[in-house]
Design a protein around this motif. Structure first.
Motif, short mmCIF file in Angstrom:
data_model
loop_
_atom_site.label_atom_id
_atom_site.label_comp_id
_atom_site.label_asym_id
_atom_site.label_seq_id
_atom_site.Cartn_x
_atom_site.Cartn_y
_atom_site.Cartn_z
N ILE A 157 52.80 32.17 30.11
CA ILE A 157 51.81 31.84 29.07
C ILE A 157 51.50 30.34 29.11
CG2 ILE A 157 51.42 31.71 26.58
CD1 ILE A 157 53.05 34.30 26.33
N ALA A 158 52.55 29.51 29.23
CA ALA A 158 52.34 28.06 29.31
C ALA A 158 51.53 27.71 30.55
CB ALA A 158 53.69 27.35 29.33
N CYS A 159 51.75 28.44 31.64
CA CYS A 159 51.03 28.17 32.88
C CYS A 159 49.54 28.52 32.72
CB CYS A 159 51.64 28.99 34.00
SG CYS A 159 51.21 28.43 35.66
N VAL A 160 49.24 29.58 31.99
CA VAL A 160 47.84 29.92 31.73
C VAL A 160 47.14 28.78 30.99
CG1 VAL A 160 46.30 31.46 30.44
CG2 VAL A 160 48.22 32.41 31.74
N GLY A 161 47.82 28.19 30.01
CA GLY A 161 47.24 27.07 29.28
C GLY A 161 46.94 25.89 30.19
N ALA A 162 47.87 25.60 31.12
CA ALA A 162 47.65 24.50 32.05
C ALA A 162 46.52 24.82 33.02
CB ALA A 162 48.93 24.20 32.82
N MET A 163 46.41 26.09 33.42
CA MET A 163 45.32 26.49 34.32
C MET A 163 43.96 26.22 33.67
SD MET A 163 46.37 28.14 37.29
CE MET A 163 45.44 29.62 37.65
N ARG A 164 43.89 26.38 32.37
CA ARG A 164 42.62 26.20 31.66
C ARG A 164 42.30 24.73 31.40
NH1 ARG A 164 43.65 31.07 27.21
NH2 ARG A 164 43.25 32.81 28.66
N ASN A 165 43.30 23.85 31.49
CA ASN A 165 43.09 22.45 31.11
C ASN A 165 42.99 21.49 32.29
OD1 ASN A 165 43.11 22.93 28.33
ND2 ASN A 165 45.35 22.89 28.26
N THR A 225 42.38 25.50 40.18
CA THR A 225 42.87 26.42 39.15
C THR A 225 41.88 27.56 38.89
OG1 THR A 225 41.98 24.92 37.47
CG2 THR A 225 44.33 24.74 37.99
N LYS A 226 40.70 27.50 39.48
CA LYS A 226 39.76 28.61 39.37
C LYS A 226 40.24 29.81 40.18
CE LYS A 226 35.71 25.67 38.58
NZ LYS A 226 34.37 25.26 39.09
N GLN A 227 41.11 29.54 41.16
CA GLN A 227 41.68 30.61 41.96
C GLN A 227 42.96 31.12 41.29
OE1 GLN A 227 41.66 27.89 45.63
NE2 GLN A 227 41.37 29.93 46.52
N PRO A 228 43.11 32.43 41.14
CA PRO A 228 44.36 32.97 40.56
C PRO A 228 45.56 32.63 41.44
CG PRO A 228 42.62 34.62 40.59
CD PRO A 228 42.13 33.48 41.44
N MET A 229 46.72 32.59 40.83
CA MET A 229 47.96 32.34 41.56
C MET A 229 49.01 33.37 41.15
SD MET A 229 49.51 29.08 39.43
CE MET A 229 51.10 29.16 40.22
N THR A 230 49.94 33.63 42.06
CA THR A 230 51.06 34.52 41.75
C THR A 230 52.28 33.65 41.49
OG1 THR A 230 50.18 36.28 43.15
CG2 THR A 230 52.51 36.38 42.58
N TRP A 231 52.83 33.78 40.29
CA TRP A 231 54.00 32.99 39.90
C TRP A 231 54.92 33.85 39.06
CZ3 TRP A 231 55.45 29.50 35.47
CH2 TRP A 231 56.46 28.60 35.83
N ILE A 236 47.18 36.89 32.13
CA ILE A 236 48.30 37.33 32.98
C ILE A 236 48.13 38.80 33.31
CG2 ILE A 236 50.81 37.51 33.15
CD1 ILE A 236 50.96 35.40 30.90
N ASN A 237 48.24 39.14 34.58
CA ASN A 237 48.12 40.52 35.04
C ASN A 237 49.20 40.82 36.06
OD1 ASN A 237 45.46 41.53 33.81
ND2 ASN A 237 44.84 39.58 34.73
N PRO A 238 49.50 42.10 36.31
CA PRO A 238 50.48 42.42 37.36
C PRO A 238 50.00 41.93 38.72
CG PRO A 238 50.03 44.33 35.97
CD PRO A 238 49.01 43.29 35.61
N SER A 239 50.93 41.51 39.54
CA SER A 239 50.58 41.09 40.89
C SER A 239 50.30 42.32 41.75
CB SER A 239 51.72 40.29 41.51
OG SER A 239 52.88 41.11 41.67
N ARG A 240 49.73 42.08 42.92
CA ARG A 240 49.45 43.20 43.82
C ARG A 240 50.72 43.92 44.23
NH1 ARG A 240 45.07 40.26 47.93
NH2 ARG A 240 43.41 39.95 46.37
N ARG A 241 51.80 43.18 44.42
CA ARG A 241 53.07 43.80 44.78
C ARG A 241 53.56 44.71 43.66
NH1 ARG A 241 57.78 39.93 46.79
NH2 ARG A 241 56.53 40.03 48.68
N GLN A 242 53.46 44.26 42.42
CA GLN A 242 53.86 45.09 41.29
C GLN A 242 53.05 46.37 41.22
OE1 GLN A 242 53.68 42.40 37.83
NE2 GLN A 242 55.82 42.91 37.46
N ILE A 243 51.75 46.25 41.42
CA ILE A 243 50.88 47.42 41.36
C ILE A 243 51.25 48.41 42.46
CG2 ILE A 243 48.50 48.23 41.62
CD1 ILE A 243 47.62 45.63 40.27
#
Length: 352
Positions: free
Chosen positions: A141-149, A298-304, A314-321
Motif C-alpha cells: 500500500i505504501a508503495c502504491v502511494g509512492a508510485m503515484r507521487n 512509475t507509469k509501468q506496473p511493477m511486481t513486488w 494492487i493486483n495478483p501477479s501473473r505467477r499468482q494467477i
C-alpha cells in the motif's frame, strides 16, 4: 544529489536519525530472557495455533519440565542448540528452510520477546519485515502511494542474502552496538553458529545455485528461525538510515532485502544505486543481485512482494494467477466440492 539538511528532513527521518545516532545500549537482559516466566510465555507464543502438529503435541505433555530445564541450561551457560530439520522449497524460488526443535524455538521466541521492544524503535518506519503491525500488504500500500507521487522507481535486492550475512558483523556491528550483555551476546552467537554449516551440506550449493566456495566461513543464517528473520531485518537498518539521511532518497521502502527507491529524476536513482552497492559491500559484505538494475517509469506496473503494483492499486501477479488456475483445475478434476469451496473463498480474498 546532496543530502538534505536536518531542517528539511521529515519528522520521522529526524526521529530515526536521533535513535540511530544516540545508540542507546541495553544491559542486564540475559536474566530476563532466561527467566522461567519469559520462557513460559515464549512457549505460549510459539505454540499458538500449532498444538495439532506432532512435535508440538508431544512437547505439551512435558512443557513445564522442559521450560525449567531450559532455564537451568541457560543460567548455567551450557545450553547448546540442537540440529535442524531441512526442507527444500521450489516456489517462488529455490530456498532452504531449516526447522529447529521445539526447545530451540522457545529460546528464539524468548530472545525476541525481550529484544524486539527495545531495538525495533530504532528502525525507520519504511521497513516492513518481521515487525508488529507491519507486513507485506502494508508495504505494498505504501508503495502504491509512492508510485503515484514520483515519476521514477528502482527496485534492488541482494544476492543470496541470508547465506551471505556475516556473523561477526551482525554480532559486533549490529547487536553489540545496542546490547551490552556478554551472556546474551554469547547466546546469540551460539544460535548463529548452529546454522553455519547448513549451506555446506552436500547438494545444497547446487540446489541454491551457489558459486564455488560460497558461503564463506562464518556466514549464513538459517531461514526458519525467528531470530534469523528479526536479525536479518536489523542487519540492513544502517542502510535504511544511510538512504534517508545521507543519500536523501525522496521515497524508499524495504521488506527484508527487497528495496524500492523513488525519485523525481533518473540521475538521482543512478547515483543512489551506485552508493547503495558501495555501502553494502563496505559495511555488510553484501552484493546486489542486479548491480545495473533498470530505472523505470512509475507509469509501468511493477511486481513486488508477489503482487502487481501500479498507480491503479494492487493486483495478483501473473505467477499468482497461473498458480490459482492450476490449483483450481486440479481440484475440479478431483471433484472435491468442499475443498473447491474453501479454495474459491480464499482466492476471492486475494482477487478483491
Amino acid at each position: 544529489m546532496p543530502a538534505r539538511s536536518r531542517r528539511q528532513q521529515t519528522p520521522s527521518v529526524r526521529a530515526g536519525f536521533f535513535a540511530f545516532v544516540t545508540m542507546r545500549r541495553f544491559g542486564n537482559l540475559f536474566v530476563e530472557v532466561a527467566s522461567t516466566n519469559n520462557l513460559w510465555r515464549a512457549w505460549q507464543d510459539f505454540s499458538k495455533g500449532k498444538r495439532q502438529r506432532i512435535t508440538v503435541a508431544d512437547f505439551v505433555w512435558q512443557a513445564p519440565q522442559e521450560v525449567v530445564s531450559l532455564h537451568q541450561q541457560l543460567m548455567a551457560e551450557n545450553y547448546r542448540p540442537q540440529g535442524y530439520r531441512l526442507k527444500m522449497i521450489h516456489e517462488p524460488k529455490h530456498r532452504l528452510v531449516a526447522a529447529a526443535p521445539v526447545c530451540d524455538r522457545i529460546v528464539h521466541h524468548a530472545i525476541y520477546r525481550i529484544l524486539s521492544p527495545l531495538l525495533d524503535p530504532g528502525l525507520i518506519r519504511e521497513t516492513w519485515a518481521c515487525l508488529q503491525g507491519r507486513g507485506s500488504h502494508r508495504a505494498q500500500i505504501a508503495c502504491v502511494g509512492a508510485m503515484r507521487n514520483y515519476p521514477w522507481r528502482m527496485a534492488l535486492d541482494i544476492r543470496h542474502y541470508f547465506p551471505s550475512i556475516d556473523h561477526a558483523i551482525l554480532l559486533e556491528e549490529v547487536m553489540a552496538r545496542r546490547i551490552k550483555d556478554r551472556r546474551l551476546l554469547e547466546l546469540l552467537r551460539k544460535i548463529c553458529r548452529s546454522g553455519a554449516g547448513l549451506y555446506r551440506h552436500p547438494g545444497i550449493g547446487e540446489f541454491l545455485d551457489f558459486p564455488p566456495g560460497f558461503p564463506p566461513d562464518g556466514c549464513g543464517l538459517p531461514i526458519g528461525n525467528l531470530t534469523s528473520q528479526w536479525q536479518a531485518n536489523h542487519y540492513l537498518s544502517g542502510l535504511d538510515h544511510h538512504a534517508k539521511r545521507v543519500l536523501g532518497v525522496p521515497a524508499y521502502h524495504r521488506y527484508m532485502d527487497d528495496m524500492v527507491f523513488f525519485a523525481h529524476s533518473k540521475s538521482q536513482l543512478q547515483e543512489t544505486r551506485d552508493a547503495v552497492a558501495q555501502w553494502l559491500w563496505v559495511y555488510r559484505r553484501l552484493k546486489l543481485k542486479h548491480p545495473n538494475a533498470a530505472i523505470r517509469s512509475t507509469k509501468q506496473p511493477m511486481t513486488w512482494l508477489g503482487k502487481r503494483i501500479s498507480t491503479a492499486g494492487i493486483n495478483p501477479s501473473r505467477r499468482q494467477i497461473r498458480k490459482m488456475q492450476c490449483r483450481m483445475t486440479t481440484l475440479v478434476r478431483q471433484g472435491d466440492e468442499e475443498t473447491i469451496r474453501h479454495a474459491v473463498a480464499s482466492y476471492r480474498g486475494v482477487l478483491l
